[in-house]
Design a protein around this motif. Structure first.
Motif, PDB file in Angstrom:
ATOM      1  N   ILE A 162      40.534  38.522  38.320  1.00 17.82           N
ATOM      2  CA  ILE A 162      41.918  38.941  38.561  1.00 17.82           C
ATOM      3  C   ILE A 162      42.249  38.844  40.046  1.00 17.82           C
ATOM      4  O   ILE A 162      43.309  38.332  40.440  1.00 17.82           O
ATOM      5  N   LEU A 163      41.329  39.312  40.881  1.00 18.88           N
ATOM      6  CA  LEU A 163      41.532  39.253  42.331  1.00 18.88           C
ATOM      7  C   LEU A 163      41.614  37.813  42.814  1.00 18.88           C
ATOM      8  O   LEU A 163      42.478  37.459  43.642  1.00 18.88           O
ATOM      9  N   GLY A 164      40.726  36.951  42.289  1.00 18.01           N
ATOM     10  CA  GLY A 164      40.730  35.546  42.696  1.00 18.01           C
ATOM     11  C   GLY A 164      41.997  34.824  42.278  1.00 18.01           C
ATOM     12  O   GLY A 164      42.568  34.053  43.056  1.00 18.01           O
ATOM     13  N   VAL A 165      42.451  35.072  41.055  1.00 14.08           N
ATOM     14  CA  VAL A 165      43.681  34.430  40.572  1.00 14.08           C
ATOM     15  C   VAL A 165      44.879  34.911  41.387  1.00 14.08           C
ATOM     16  O   VAL A 165      45.752  34.112  41.771  1.00 14.08           O
ATOM     17  N   ALA A 166      44.936  36.218  41.669  1.00 18.08           N
ATOM     18  CA  ALA A 166      46.041  36.756  42.471  1.00 18.08           C
ATOM     19  C   ALA A 166      46.049  36.147  43.868  1.00 18.08           C
ATOM     20  O   ALA A 166      47.113  35.794  44.399  1.00 18.08           O
ATOM     21  N   ALA A 167      44.850  36.001  44.454  1.00 18.62           N
ATOM     22  CA  ALA A 167      44.750  35.392  45.785  1.00 18.62           C
ATOM     23  C   ALA A 167      45.206  33.938  45.746  1.00 18.62           C
ATOM     24  O   ALA A 167      45.890  33.463  46.662  1.00 18.62           O
ATOM     25  N   GLY A 168      44.847  33.221  44.671  1.00 20.87           N
ATOM     26  CA  GLY A 168      45.258  31.830  44.537  1.00 20.87           C
ATOM     27  C   GLY A 168      46.757  31.687  44.390  1.00 20.87           C
ATOM     28  O   GLY A 168      47.371  30.789  44.988  1.00 20.87           O
ATOM     29  N   VAL A 169      47.366  32.575  43.597  1.00 18.23           N
ATOM     30  CA  VAL A 169      48.822  32.548  43.430  1.00 18.23           C
ATOM     31  C   VAL A 169      49.519  32.762  44.770  1.00 18.23           C
ATOM     32  O   VAL A 169      50.490  32.077  45.102  1.00 18.23           O
ATOM     33  N   ALA A 170      49.002  33.727  45.554  1.00 18.14           N
ATOM     34  CA  ALA A 170      49.598  33.994  46.864  1.00 18.14           C
ATOM     35  C   ALA A 170      49.363  32.824  47.823  1.00 18.14           C
ATOM     36  O   ALA A 170      50.300  32.356  48.491  1.00 18.14           O
ATOM     37  N   GLY A 212      51.018  29.571  46.279  1.00 21.63           N
ATOM     38  CA  GLY A 212      52.442  29.808  46.080  1.00 21.63           C
ATOM     39  C   GLY A 212      53.212  29.922  47.379  1.00 21.63           C
ATOM     40  O   GLY A 212      54.317  29.363  47.507  1.00 21.63           O
ATOM     41  N   ILE A 213      52.663  30.638  48.357  1.00 21.56           N
ATOM     42  CA  ILE A 213      53.343  30.777  49.650  1.00 21.56           C
ATOM     43  C   ILE A 213      53.498  29.424  50.323  1.00 21.56           C
ATOM     44  O   ILE A 213      54.560  29.095  50.869  1.00 21.56           O
ATOM     45  N   ALA A 214      52.432  28.610  50.283  1.00 16.82           N
ATOM     46  CA  ALA A 214      52.502  27.273  50.886  1.00 16.82           C
ATOM     47  C   ALA A 214      53.554  26.423  50.189  1.00 16.82           C
ATOM     48  O   ALA A 214      54.349  25.732  50.847  1.00 16.82           O
TER      49      ALA A 214
END
Length: 233
Positions: free
Chosen positions: A69-77, A80-82
């Motif tokens: 969950i933490l890894g997926v959330a970090a990937g989305v951020a 996604g931000i880029a």
């Protein structure tokens, strides 16, 4: 007695890699020339595919649900931000980012292959050398300097436009930041792939692996460019 099997030819997949690179470059240039909404559609498609590959790597690299969950959330951020920043950038800035990463990768590859020398972090990426990083800095600085010159010339119309010593130091500083950011993104993906036990993020691009394999260095450079532009404006 049977003949021994011939060793695999080095760079046997080079023609496939070249064709894939030409196709990818053609699509990117076509999207840039077409402008909105096609450029945004192209960016969203690349971002979505990159994020999907990132998530798949996280799922392979982690075993516990909280870490996933933490890894997926970090990937989305992270991705996604880029992607969001890239859609908000004017076309000249998009060209600046893409060109900088291409110069970083090209100069790092040939300088590293030519000079060799000590590895930066062999446990993560055995092919990355300090000489390659130096080449990346040179490539990024040359691109940034050329891009600034062209843009400044287009605005001022001064054909004798040059750089003051302070401006040259600023360009070198930006080139250093861009090179380090791009290489850091590459290292990060290499680390994630090692954790996942895979060579490529996917096999969607013949001869090149996945989209994340091609955008790993661009993501942090986009974020860096967005922060620099925001800091200047």
């Amino acid at each position: 007695m049977a003949e021994p099997a011939a060793p695999a030819r080095k760079n046997a997949d080079l023609p496939v890699r070249i064709v894939s690179a030409v196709v990818m470059l053609g699509l990117a240039i076509g999207a840039l020339k077409a402008g909105d909404p096609w450029l945004d559609i192209f960016i969203v498609a690349v971002v979505a595919t990159t994020l999907f590959e990132f998530v798949m790597l996280v799922l392979k690299a982690t075993a516990s649900l909280p870490l996933r969950i933490l890894g997926v959330a970090a990937g989305v951020a992270y991705v996604g931000i880029a992607g969001f920043m890239l859609t908000k950038m004017p076309v000249p800035m998009v060209v600046a980012v893409v060109g900088a990463v291409i110069f970083v990768d090209t100069f790092a590859y040939f300088t590293g292959r030519t000079l060799g020398g000590p590895k930066i972090a062999p446990a993560i990426s055995p092919s990355k050398t300090w000489a390659g990083l130096l080449g990346a800095v040179i490539g990024a600085t040359l691109w940034v300097g050329g891009w600034v010159y062209v843009v400044a010339h287009a605005i001022s119309g001064d054909k004798t436009l040059g750089f003051e010593p302070q401006e040259m130091l600023q360009i070198l500083g930006i080139g250093l930041l861009v090179a380090v950011a791009a290489q850091a993104g590459d290292f990060f993906e290499s680390w994630l792939k090692r954790k996942a036990g895979v060579k490529d993020s996917s096999n969607l691009i013949p001869g090149h692996g996945g989209f994340f394999d091609r955008t790993d260095g661009m993501i942090p450079v986009v974020i860096l460019a967005g922060l620099l532009v925001r800091g200047i404006s």
